[in-house]
Design a protein around this motif. Structure first.
Motif, PDB file in Angstrom:
ATOM      1  N   ALA A  32       0.832  -1.207   0.000  1.00 49.59           N
ATOM      2  CA  ALA A  32       0.000   0.000   0.000  1.00 49.59           C
ATOM      3  C   ALA A  32       0.865   1.255   0.000  1.00 49.59           C
ATOM      4  CB  ALA A  32      -0.928  -0.007   1.210  1.00 49.59           C
ATOM      5  N   ALA A  33       1.939   1.234   0.792  1.00 55.89           N
ATOM      6  CA  ALA A  33       2.820   2.398   0.872  1.00 55.89           C
ATOM      7  C   ALA A  33       3.539   2.636  -0.452  1.00 55.89           C
ATOM      8  CB  ALA A  33       3.837   2.208   1.994  1.00 55.89           C
ATOM      9  N   GLU A  34       3.985   1.582  -1.094  1.00 57.52           N
ATOM     10  CA  GLU A  34       4.660   1.732  -2.385  1.00 57.52           C
ATOM     11  C   GLU A  34       3.741   2.380  -3.418  1.00 57.52           C
ATOM     12  OE1 GLU A  34       6.064  -2.074  -3.565  1.00 57.52           O
ATOM     13  OE2 GLU A  34       7.687  -2.129  -2.090  1.00 57.52           O
ATOM     14  N   LEU A  35       2.493   1.948  -3.440  1.00 60.39           N
ATOM     15  CA  LEU A  35       1.527   2.518  -4.372  1.00 60.39           C
ATOM     16  C   LEU A  35       1.184   3.958  -4.005  1.00 60.39           C
ATOM     17  CD1 LEU A  35      -0.839  -0.570  -4.743  1.00 60.39           C
ATOM     18  CD2 LEU A  35       0.655   0.376  -6.517  1.00 60.39           C
ATOM     19  N   ALA A  36       0.977   4.212  -2.712  1.00 57.72           N
ATOM     20  CA  ALA A  36       0.583   5.553  -2.260  1.00 57.72           C
ATOM     21  C   ALA A  36       1.650   6.590  -2.578  1.00 57.72           C
ATOM     22  CB  ALA A  36       0.283   5.537  -0.763  1.00 57.72           C
ATOM     23  N   LYS A  37       2.906   6.232  -2.435  1.00 57.95           N
ATOM     24  CA  LYS A  37       3.992   7.202  -2.596  1.00 57.95           C
ATOM     25  C   LYS A  37       4.251   7.590  -4.042  1.00 57.95           C
ATOM     26  CE  LYS A  37       6.303   6.250   1.756  1.00 57.95           C
ATOM     27  NZ  LYS A  37       7.520   5.764   2.444  1.00 57.95           N
ATOM     28  N   LYS A  38       3.470   7.054  -4.952  1.00 59.03           N
ATOM     29  CA  LYS A  38       3.535   7.524  -6.334  1.00 59.03           C
ATOM     30  C   LYS A  38       2.659   8.761  -6.523  1.00 59.03           C
ATOM     31  CE  LYS A  38       4.456   2.901  -8.163  1.00 59.03           C
ATOM     32  NZ  LYS A  38       3.979   1.811  -9.055  1.00 59.03           N
ATOM     33  N   TRP A  39       1.809   9.055  -5.521  1.00 53.76           N
ATOM     34  CA  TRP A  39       0.948  10.239  -5.510  1.00 53.76           C
ATOM     35  C   TRP A  39       0.043  10.302  -6.743  1.00 53.76           C
ATOM     36  CZ3 TRP A  39       1.471  11.670  -0.759  1.00 53.76           C
ATOM     37  CH2 TRP A  39       2.707  11.627  -0.133  1.00 53.76           C
ATOM     38  N   ALA A  40      -0.382   9.143  -7.216  1.00 53.55           N
ATOM     39  CA  ALA A  40      -1.191   9.090  -8.428  1.00 53.55           C
ATOM     40  C   ALA A  40      -2.584   8.531  -8.117  1.00 53.55           C
ATOM     41  CB  ALA A  40      -0.470   8.265  -9.492  1.00 53.55           C
ATOM     42  N   TYR A  41      -3.176   7.839  -9.081  1.00 58.73           N
ATOM     43  CA  TYR A  41      -4.549   7.345  -8.923  1.00 58.73           C
ATOM     44  C   TYR A  41      -4.743   6.526  -7.652  1.00 58.73           C
ATOM     45  CZ  TYR A  41      -8.631   4.384  -9.615  1.00 58.73           C
ATOM     46  OH  TYR A  41      -9.809   3.705  -9.435  1.00 58.73           O
ATOM     47  N   ASP A  42      -3.826   5.593  -7.388  1.00 55.24           N
ATOM     48  CA  ASP A  42      -3.997   4.724  -6.225  1.00 55.24           C
ATOM     49  C   ASP A  42      -4.069   5.506  -4.925  1.00 55.24           C
ATOM     50  OD1 ASP A  42      -4.073   2.049  -7.331  1.00 55.24           O
ATOM     51  OD2 ASP A  42      -1.971   2.343  -7.877  1.00 55.24           O
ATOM     52  N   TYR A  43      -3.291   6.555  -4.811  1.00 60.00           N
ATOM     53  CA  TYR A  43      -3.279   7.359  -3.595  1.00 60.00           C
ATOM     54  C   TYR A  43      -4.608   8.079  -3.380  1.00 60.00           C
ATOM     55  CZ  TYR A  43      -1.947  11.016  -0.255  1.00 60.00           C
ATOM     56  OH  TYR A  43      -1.894  11.849   0.840  1.00 60.00           O
ATOM     57  N   TRP A  44      -5.148   8.657  -4.432  1.00 59.96           N
ATOM     58  CA  TRP A  44      -6.339   9.495  -4.311  1.00 59.96           C
ATOM     59  C   TRP A  44      -7.643   8.720  -4.512  1.00 59.96           C
ATOM     60  CZ3 TRP A  44      -5.442  14.146  -2.370  1.00 59.96           C
ATOM     61  CH2 TRP A  44      -4.178  14.722  -2.570  1.00 59.96           C
ATOM     62  N   ASP A  45      -7.707   7.936  -5.570  1.00 59.57           N
ATOM     63  CA  ASP A  45      -8.996   7.374  -5.976  1.00 59.57           C
ATOM     64  C   ASP A  45      -8.993   5.855  -6.135  1.00 59.57           C
ATOM     65  OD1 ASP A  45     -10.232   9.895  -6.103  1.00 59.57           O
ATOM     66  OD2 ASP A  45      -9.348  10.275  -8.061  1.00 59.57           O
ATOM     67  N   GLY A  46      -7.923   5.207  -5.707  1.00 57.03           N
ATOM     68  CA  GLY A  46      -7.847   3.757  -5.800  1.00 57.03           C
ATOM     69  C   GLY A  46      -8.563   3.075  -4.647  1.00 57.03           C
ATOM     70  N   ASP A  47      -8.141   1.894  -4.322  1.00 51.95           N
ATOM     71  CA  ASP A  47      -8.758   1.102  -3.259  1.00 51.95           C
ATOM     72  C   ASP A  47      -8.582   1.790  -1.900  1.00 51.95           C
ATOM     73  OD1 ASP A  47      -8.956  -1.157  -1.192  1.00 51.95           O
ATOM     74  OD2 ASP A  47      -9.495  -2.194  -3.051  1.00 51.95           O
ATOM     75  N   ARG A  48      -9.617   1.758  -1.081  1.00 50.22           N
ATOM     76  CA  ARG A  48      -9.569   2.392   0.235  1.00 50.22           C
ATOM     77  C   ARG A  48      -8.477   1.789   1.111  1.00 50.22           C
ATOM     78  NH1 ARG A  48      -8.822   5.224   3.972  1.00 50.22           N
ATOM     79  NH2 ARG A  48     -10.299   5.924   5.539  1.00 50.22           N
ATOM     80  N   ARG A  49      -8.071   0.568   0.825  1.00 50.71           N
ATOM     81  CA  ARG A  49      -7.033  -0.072   1.617  1.00 50.71           C
ATOM     82  C   ARG A  49      -5.642   0.490   1.310  1.00 50.71           C
ATOM     83  NH1 ARG A  49      -8.652  -6.046  -0.010  1.00 50.71           N
ATOM     84  NH2 ARG A  49      -8.982  -4.868  -1.949  1.00 50.71           N
ATOM     85  N   ILE A  50      -5.550   1.308   0.267  1.00 50.74           N
ATOM     86  CA  ILE A  50      -4.290   1.970  -0.055  1.00 50.74           C
ATOM     87  C   ILE A  50      -4.247   3.346   0.592  1.00 50.74           C
ATOM     88  CG2 ILE A  50      -2.823   2.861  -1.910  1.00 50.74           C
ATOM     89  CD1 ILE A  50      -4.081   0.690  -3.712  1.00 50.74           C
ATOM     90  N   ASN A  51      -5.299   4.153   0.354  1.00 49.62           N
ATOM     91  CA  ASN A  51      -5.348   5.459   1.017  1.00 49.62           C
ATOM     92  C   ASN A  51      -6.775   6.004   1.056  1.00 49.62           C
ATOM     93  OD1 ASN A  51      -3.720   7.420   2.410  1.00 49.62           O
ATOM     94  ND2 ASN A  51      -4.208   8.831   0.776  1.00 49.62           N
TER      95      ASN A  51
END
Length: 222
Positions: A32-51
């Motif tokens: 989750a942290a690896e995906l979140a730190k890209k500051w892209a779709y996953d961080y803002w609008d992806g799965d709630r388990r990511i951010n």
């Protein structure tokens, strides 16, 4: 420099399952942290388990924060405010609602957030880093940064605090912190982007040694 809490009204409205966050089978904490730190779709609008799991504008959510800040700092039409780490600009937009005629500006590291920002203020947001603000000394009546600076490593945190202090007449920031072992564990379990893990006393040390003279508050994961 004073402690002023504008953020609890928003922070405490979210319910958190800390153990589920860290033990999720599909998005374990490291993934989750690896995906979140890209500051892209996953961080803002992806799965709630990511951010955030879908960061959308909610009528009134940020308006109460904007009003409290505007009242405290006596903001009026024609004043200039800067949001460092503004994301999609929702608080910026709500400032224009509570203080008609105010000039709002924002800066964020996420190109995704800027592209998906609130249309009404989208043209006032630029892509950039908190460590180097492309503005003149004292250019803004208020510079604020909410839940952003704790995402910086120590060598960049120093630069960002000095930059906020330089460009703002009034300054306010809010960062994550912890007061005891329980809050420390909860913060470690919940966060996906934090790099600066400091107690309130340690944050005060940073403020003093970086010459930051503005106001601040902390959010805790109780």
């Amino acid at each position: 420099m004073a402690y002023i809490d504008f953020m609890s009204v928003v922070h405490k409205s979210t319910k958190r399952d800390y153990l589920a966050r860290v033990n999720d089978p599909d998005f374990p904490k490291a993934k989750a942290a690896e995906l979140a730190k890209k500051w892209a779709y996953d961080y803002w609008d992806g799965d709630r388990r990511i951010n955030y799991g879908g960061y959308r504008y909610m009528e009134g959510r940020w308006e109460k924060v904007a009003k409290a800040m505007a009242d405290h700092y006596g903001l009026k039409a024609g004043d200039k405010v800067l949001d460092v780490g503004c994301g999609k600009g929702y608080l910026m937009f709500d400032f224009t609602k509570v203080v008609p005629g105010i000039e709002v500006y924002g800066l964020d590291i996420s190109e995704y957030a800027i592209n998906d920002a609130k249309e009404e203020i989208k043209d006032r947001i630029i892509h950039g880093n908190a460590t180097s603000l492309p503005y003149e000394d004292g250019e803004f009546d208020l510079v604020y940064s909410l839940n952003t600076l704790h995402n910086l490593h120590c060598f960049d945190l120093d630069k960002a605090l000095r930059e906020m202090n330089r460009v703002g007449k009034e300054k306010y920031l809010c960062v994550e912190s912890y007061r005891n072992e329980k809050e420390k564990v909860n913060l470690l379990y919940w966060q996906v982007t934090c790099e600066a893990f400091n107690t309130p006393e340690e944050w005060d040390w940073w403020f003093k040694n970086c010459g930051y003279t503005g106001d601040h508050s902390f959010i805790y994961f109780e």
